[in-house]
Design a protein around this motif. Structure first.
Motif, PDB file in Angstrom:
ATOM      1  N   THR A  63      14.543  -4.440   4.901  1.00 47.56           N
ATOM      2  CA  THR A  63      14.479  -5.600   4.247  1.00 47.56           C
ATOM      3  C   THR A  63      14.147  -5.162   2.828  1.00 47.56           C
ATOM      4  OG1 THR A  63      12.310  -5.873   4.952  1.00 47.56           O
ATOM      5  CG2 THR A  63      13.923  -7.172   5.975  1.00 47.56           C
ATOM      6  N   HIS A  64      13.358  -3.849   2.931  1.00 46.43           N
ATOM      7  CA  HIS A  64      12.759  -3.346   1.429  1.00 46.43           C
ATOM      8  C   HIS A  64      13.574  -1.807   1.294  1.00 46.43           C
ATOM      9  CE1 HIS A  64      10.177  -6.691   2.229  1.00 46.43           C
ATOM     10  NE2 HIS A  64       9.536  -6.392   1.119  1.00 46.43           N
ATOM     11  N   PRO A  65      14.917  -1.724   1.487  1.00 44.90           N
ATOM     12  CA  PRO A  65      15.342  -0.240   1.619  1.00 44.90           C
ATOM     13  C   PRO A  65      15.129   0.527   0.203  1.00 44.90           C
ATOM     14  CG  PRO A  65      17.072  -2.012   0.955  1.00 44.90           C
ATOM     15  CD  PRO A  65      15.843  -2.775   1.361  1.00 44.90           C
ATOM     16  N   TYR A  66      14.853  -0.061  -0.947  1.00 41.11           N
ATOM     17  CA  TYR A  66      14.917   1.045  -2.130  1.00 41.11           C
ATOM     18  C   TYR A  66      13.252   1.175  -2.077  1.00 41.11           C
ATOM     19  CZ  TYR A  66      19.461  -0.652  -3.407  1.00 41.11           C
ATOM     20  OH  TYR A  66      20.847  -0.875  -3.439  1.00 41.11           O
ATOM     21  N   GLU A  67      12.245   0.186  -1.825  1.00 41.31           N
ATOM     22  CA  GLU A  67      10.954   0.689  -1.782  1.00 41.31           C
ATOM     23  C   GLU A  67      10.645   1.580  -0.628  1.00 41.31           C
ATOM     24  OE1 GLU A  67      12.330  -2.554  -1.766  1.00 41.31           O
ATOM     25  OE2 GLU A  67      11.158  -3.886  -3.213  1.00 41.31           O
ATOM     26  N   TRP A  68      11.326   1.284   0.462  1.00 37.54           N
ATOM     27  CA  TRP A  68      11.193   2.308   1.516  1.00 37.54           C
ATOM     28  C   TRP A  68      11.407   3.743   1.241  1.00 37.54           C
ATOM     29  CZ3 TRP A  68       9.395   1.136   6.681  1.00 37.54           C
ATOM     30  CH2 TRP A  68       9.511   2.470   7.596  1.00 37.54           C
ATOM     31  N   ALA A  69      12.624   3.792   0.491  1.00 36.66           N
ATOM     32  CA  ALA A  69      12.849   5.202   0.111  1.00 36.66           C
ATOM     33  C   ALA A  69      12.131   5.777  -0.913  1.00 36.66           C
ATOM     34  CB  ALA A  69      14.489   4.984  -0.330  1.00 36.66           C
ATOM     35  N   ALA A  70      11.636   5.058  -1.959  1.00 32.25           N
ATOM     36  CA  ALA A  70      10.944   5.552  -3.055  1.00 32.25           C
ATOM     37  C   ALA A  70       9.540   5.859  -2.723  1.00 32.25           C
ATOM     38  CB  ALA A  70      10.949   4.591  -4.289  1.00 32.25           C
ATOM     39  N   PHE A  71       8.850   4.919  -2.006  1.00 32.61           N
ATOM     40  CA  PHE A  71       7.378   4.977  -1.784  1.00 32.61           C
ATOM     41  C   PHE A  71       6.908   5.656  -0.384  1.00 32.61           C
ATOM     42  CE2 PHE A  71       7.503   0.996  -4.598  1.00 32.61           C
ATOM     43  CZ  PHE A  71       7.388   1.426  -5.772  1.00 32.61           C
ATOM     44  N   ASN A  72       8.013   5.956   0.329  1.00 34.69           N
ATOM     45  CA  ASN A  72       7.564   6.387   1.667  1.00 34.69           C
ATOM     46  C   ASN A  72       8.169   7.783   1.692  1.00 34.69           C
ATOM     47  OD1 ASN A  72       6.091   4.195   2.600  1.00 34.69           O
ATOM     48  ND2 ASN A  72       7.993   3.421   3.508  1.00 34.69           N
ATOM     49  N   ALA A  73       8.579   8.399   0.576  1.00 35.82           N
ATOM     50  CA  ALA A  73       9.131   9.835   0.578  1.00 35.82           C
ATOM     51  C   ALA A  73       8.032  10.821   1.060  1.00 35.82           C
ATOM     52  CB  ALA A  73       9.769  10.158  -0.622  1.00 35.82           C
ATOM     53  N   HIS A  78       8.797  15.884  -0.830  1.00 34.16           N
ATOM     54  CA  HIS A  78       9.334  16.950  -0.382  1.00 34.16           C
ATOM     55  C   HIS A  78       9.866  16.783   0.832  1.00 34.16           C
ATOM     56  CE1 HIS A  78       5.110  16.142   1.151  1.00 34.16           C
ATOM     57  NE2 HIS A  78       5.559  16.248   2.345  1.00 34.16           N
ATOM     58  N   GLY A  79      10.553  15.578   1.080  1.00 34.18           N
ATOM     59  CA  GLY A  79      11.285  15.083   1.902  1.00 34.18           C
ATOM     60  C   GLY A  79      11.777  13.504   1.802  1.00 34.18           C
ATOM     61  N   ALA A  80      12.814  13.058   2.423  1.00 35.40           N
ATOM     62  CA  ALA A  80      13.291  11.642   2.323  1.00 35.40           C
ATOM     63  C   ALA A  80      11.975  10.833   3.142  1.00 35.40           C
ATOM     64  CB  ALA A  80      14.640  11.604   2.837  1.00 35.40           C
ATOM     65  N   ALA A  81      12.373   9.800   2.936  1.00 38.72           N
ATOM     66  CA  ALA A  81      11.404   8.516   3.691  1.00 38.72           C
ATOM     67  C   ALA A  81      12.047   8.715   5.102  1.00 38.72           C
ATOM     68  CB  ALA A  81      11.578   7.355   3.100  1.00 38.72           C
ATOM     69  N   GLY A  89       0.704  -1.158   0.066  1.00 37.07           N
ATOM     70  CA  GLY A  89      -0.093   0.142  -0.003  1.00 37.07           C
ATOM     71  C   GLY A  89       0.926   1.221   0.021  1.00 37.07           C
ATOM     72  N   TRP A  90       2.282   1.091  -0.029  1.00 38.13           N
ATOM     73  CA  TRP A  90       2.989   2.633   0.207  1.00 38.13           C
ATOM     74  C   TRP A  90       2.884   3.275  -1.006  1.00 38.13           C
ATOM     75  CZ3 TRP A  90       8.120  -0.353   2.026  1.00 38.13           C
ATOM     76  CH2 TRP A  90       8.152  -0.711   3.310  1.00 38.13           C
ATOM     77  N   LEU A  91       2.722   2.965  -2.097  1.00 39.35           N
ATOM     78  CA  LEU A  91       2.686   3.871  -3.189  1.00 39.35           C
ATOM     79  C   LEU A  91       1.380   4.663  -3.172  1.00 39.35           C
ATOM     80  CD1 LEU A  91       3.610   4.745  -5.948  1.00 39.35           C
ATOM     81  CD2 LEU A  91       2.268   2.773  -7.130  1.00 39.35           C
ATOM     82  N   ALA A  92       0.152   4.135  -2.769  1.00 43.01           N
ATOM     83  CA  ALA A  92      -0.968   4.949  -2.436  1.00 43.01           C
ATOM     84  C   ALA A  92      -0.623   6.271  -1.552  1.00 43.01           C
ATOM     85  CB  ALA A  92      -2.200   4.001  -2.128  1.00 43.01           C
ATOM     86  N   GLY A  93       0.057   5.814  -0.496  1.00 45.96           N
ATOM     87  CA  GLY A  93       0.419   6.983   0.391  1.00 45.96           C
ATOM     88  C   GLY A  93       1.285   7.706  -0.199  1.00 45.96           C
ATOM     89  N   ARG A  94       2.259   7.327  -0.973  1.00 47.35           N
ATOM     90  CA  ARG A  94       3.221   8.277  -1.665  1.00 47.35           C
ATOM     91  C   ARG A  94       2.495   9.266  -2.515  1.00 47.35           C
ATOM     92  NH1 ARG A  94       8.341   9.123  -4.369  1.00 47.35           N
ATOM     93  NH2 ARG A  94       8.003  11.159  -5.291  1.00 47.35           N
ATOM     94  N   MET A  95       1.527   8.789  -2.969  1.00 50.46           N
ATOM     95  CA  MET A  95       0.866   9.572  -4.208  1.00 50.46           C
ATOM     96  C   MET A  95      -0.081  10.677  -3.616  1.00 50.46           C
ATOM     97  SD  MET A  95      -0.359   6.521  -6.839  1.00 50.46           S
ATOM     98  CE  MET A  95      -1.036   7.630  -8.203  1.00 50.46           C
ATOM     99  N   LEU A  96      -0.678  10.218  -2.491  1.00 50.56           N
ATOM    100  CA  LEU A  96      -1.233  11.464  -1.940  1.00 50.56           C
ATOM    101  C   LEU A  96      -0.175  12.307  -1.170  1.00 50.56           C
ATOM    102  CD1 LEU A  96      -4.067   9.356  -0.005  1.00 50.56           C
ATOM    103  CD2 LEU A  96      -4.200  10.723  -1.960  1.00 50.56           C
ATOM    104  N   ALA A  97       0.989  12.093  -0.697  1.00 49.28           N
ATOM    105  CA  ALA A  97       1.790  12.703  -0.024  1.00 49.28           C
ATOM    106  C   ALA A  97       2.283  13.687  -1.321  1.00 49.28           C
ATOM    107  CB  ALA A  97       3.164  12.012   0.588  1.00 49.28           C
ATOM    108  N   ASP A  98       2.583  13.337  -2.285  1.00 49.15           N
ATOM    109  CA  ASP A  98       2.963  14.120  -3.719  1.00 49.15           C
ATOM    110  C   ASP A  98       1.781  15.269  -3.642  1.00 49.15           C
ATOM    111  OD1 ASP A  98       4.953  12.317  -4.105  1.00 49.15           O
ATOM    112  OD2 ASP A  98       4.243  11.583  -5.694  1.00 49.15           O
ATOM    113  N   LEU A  99       0.496  14.893  -3.437  1.00 49.97           N
ATOM    114  CA  LEU A  99      -0.648  15.922  -3.873  1.00 49.97           C
ATOM    115  C   LEU A  99      -0.617  16.894  -2.687  1.00 49.97           C
ATOM    116  CD1 LEU A  99      -3.351  13.594  -5.375  1.00 49.97           C
ATOM    117  CD2 LEU A  99      -1.639  15.198  -6.423  1.00 49.97           C
TER     118      LEU A  99
END
Length: 344
Positions: A40-50, A340-343, A15-25
Motif C-alpha cells: 500500500t505504501h511502496p515508495y515510502e517503504w523503499a525510501a524510508f526502510n532502506a 547500505h541496502g534495499a528495504a 515513524g519510518w524516517l526516524a529508523g532510516r536516519m539511525l540506519a544511515d548513521l
C-alpha cells in the motif's frame, strides 16, 4: 557513528524516517510493522526502510534493544523497557495529556499545529503540504532526542523515555506566528505565492518558461545589489523599462512601496522571467549574484549537478519497484555509511 547500536522500530509509516536516519548513521535497525504496508505504501517503504531488517514481533527484541522507536501510546515501555534503553514514543499529540490516546492523520496534525492556516491563497481555504510533513518533523525531532539521550546514557549509564508529539514538533514550523497572536492579537493572513509587506502584497514565487523560481523584492544591503544586477541584465536584453532603469535603488525600501509601485516593479520582472528557464535563471543567479532559487521538482533534483557531485543518490534494487534512486544519507560524514541496502 552508531555501529553496533541495536534499534528496534515498532512503527507505522509515521515513524519510518526516524529508523532510516539511525540506519544511515550505522545502527542495526530491526523493523516490526505490518508487511501489507509494502504493497500500500511502496515508495515510502523503499525510501524510508532502506538498510533495515524485518522481523516478527518478539518481546525479547524489545528487552535487548539499545533504542526502541514506537508509534502509539502503549504500556510497553513500563513493562518491557530495560534500565538502559532509550525508548522513543512518536505520536500525534504526545504520550500524556487529554489527547494522548487519540489518533490523527498527517492532515489533521498539520491543521491542528497551525501550519495549514498559514498555507495557501488568501481567497481559498487553507491547504496542506502534499508530503507528510508532520511525521517528517516528528521523526527529525525524535532522532535528535534519541541522540541526546544516548549521549546522556554514556555519562550516567541510564536510559530514558523520549516523548515526541508530532503536533508540537510541527508547531516549531510556524516560527513566530503563535507569538504574534499573544502580542498583537492577529492570526495572520495567507498570501500564497506572495508576501504581505505592510499594506501591500509582493510576489515571492514567479513563473518562468518551464517552472517557477523564488525571488524577493526585499531591499536592504543584502538584496539591493541583486536587484541592480537583475535590472542590468534585463537592460542588456532590452527588457528593462524606464521605471526600473531610472529608479534610485540605493534608497529603495520595499516596506515603503505602494501597491502601484509594487506593480511597476513586478510586471516587467515577471515578463522577463517568462523568457527564461529555471536553469538559465539559476545559472545567472550564481554568475551574476542574484538572490534567486529554482522551485525544484523531482525532475530538477535528480538532474542536479550539485547533488551528483556529492553522490547524494545511490541506485538500489527494490523487490517491488526495481532499480530506484535513494538518498544515500541525510548527512555527509566519514563516520556515516548511509544507505547500505534495499528495504526488506
Amino acid at each position: 557513528m552508531l555501529s553496533g547500536l541495536r534499534v528496534v522500530e515498532l512503527s507505522d509509516p509515521s515513524g519510518w524516517l526516524a529508523g532510516r536516519m539511525l540506519a544511515d548513521l550505522g545502527a542495526d535497525v530491526t523493523l516490526i510493522t505490518d508487511e501489507q504496508l509494502r504493497e500500500t505504501h511502496p515508495y515510502e517503504w523503499a525510501a524510508f526502510n532502506a538498510g533495515k531488517t524485518l522481523a516478527e514481533y518478539d518481546e525479547s527484541l524489545l528487552r535487548d534493544a539499545d533504542v526502541v522507536i514506537e508509534t502509539g501510546v502503549t504500556p510497553r515501555y513500563e513493562e518491557l523497557g530495560s534500565p538502559t534503553v532509550v525508548w522513543c514514543v512518536l505520536t500525534p499529540f504526545g504520550r500524556t495529556g487529554p489527547r494522548a490516546a487519540q489518533r490523527a492523520s498527517d492532515l489533521s496534525v498539520q491543521a491542528q499545529s497551525g501550519v495549514m492556516y498559514m498555507t495557501g491563497d488568501p481567497d481559498r481555504s487553507p491547504v496542506a503540504c502534499s508530503a507528510p510533513t508532520s511525521s517528517h518533523h516528528g521523526c527529525a525531532d525524535a532522532v535528535a532526542g534519541i541522540m541526546a539521550a544516548l549521549l546522556q546514557r554514556e555519562k550516567t549509564g541510564k536510559g530514558q523515555l523520549v516523548d515526541v508529539s508530532m503536533q508540537e514538533a510541527h508547531l516549531m514550523a510556524t516560527m513566530s506566528r503563535v507569538g504574534q497572536w499573544s502580542i498583537v492579537g492577529g492570526r495572520g493572513k495567507r498570501a500564497g505565492a506572495l508576501m504581505r509587506v505592510g499594506e501591500t502584497v509582493q510576489r515571492e514565487i514567479w513563473p518562468c518558461k518551464d517552472g517557477y523560481v523564488s525571488f524577493g523584492l526585499r531591499g536592504g544591503p543584502a538584496r539591493i545589489p541583486g536587484l541592480k544586477r537583475l535590472v542590468a541584465w534585463m537592460n542588456q536584453e532590452g527588457l528593462a523599462p524606464s521605471s526600473l532603469r531610472e529608479r534610485d535603488w540605493d534608497t529603495y525600501n520595499h516596506n515603503l512601496l505602494s501597491q502601484e509601485e509594487v506593480g511597476e516593479i513586478s510586471e516587467p520582472i515577471a515578463a522577463f522571467f517568462l523568457t527564461k528557464t529555471m536553469t538559465e535563471l539559476y545559472d545567472a543567479a550564481l554568475t551574476r549574484g542574484l538572490m534567486l532559487a529554482p522551485a525544484n521538482t523531482a525532475r530538477e533534483i535528480l538532474a542536479s549537478r550539485q547533488y551528483a557531485s556529492r553522490d547524494l543518490f545511490v541506485q538500489v534494487e527494490d523487490r517491488a519497484l526495481g532499480v530506484v534512486p535513494l538518498v544515500r544519507s541525510f548527512v555527509v560524514s566519514d563516520a556515516v555509511p548511509g544507505a547500505h541496502g534495499a528495504a526488506p
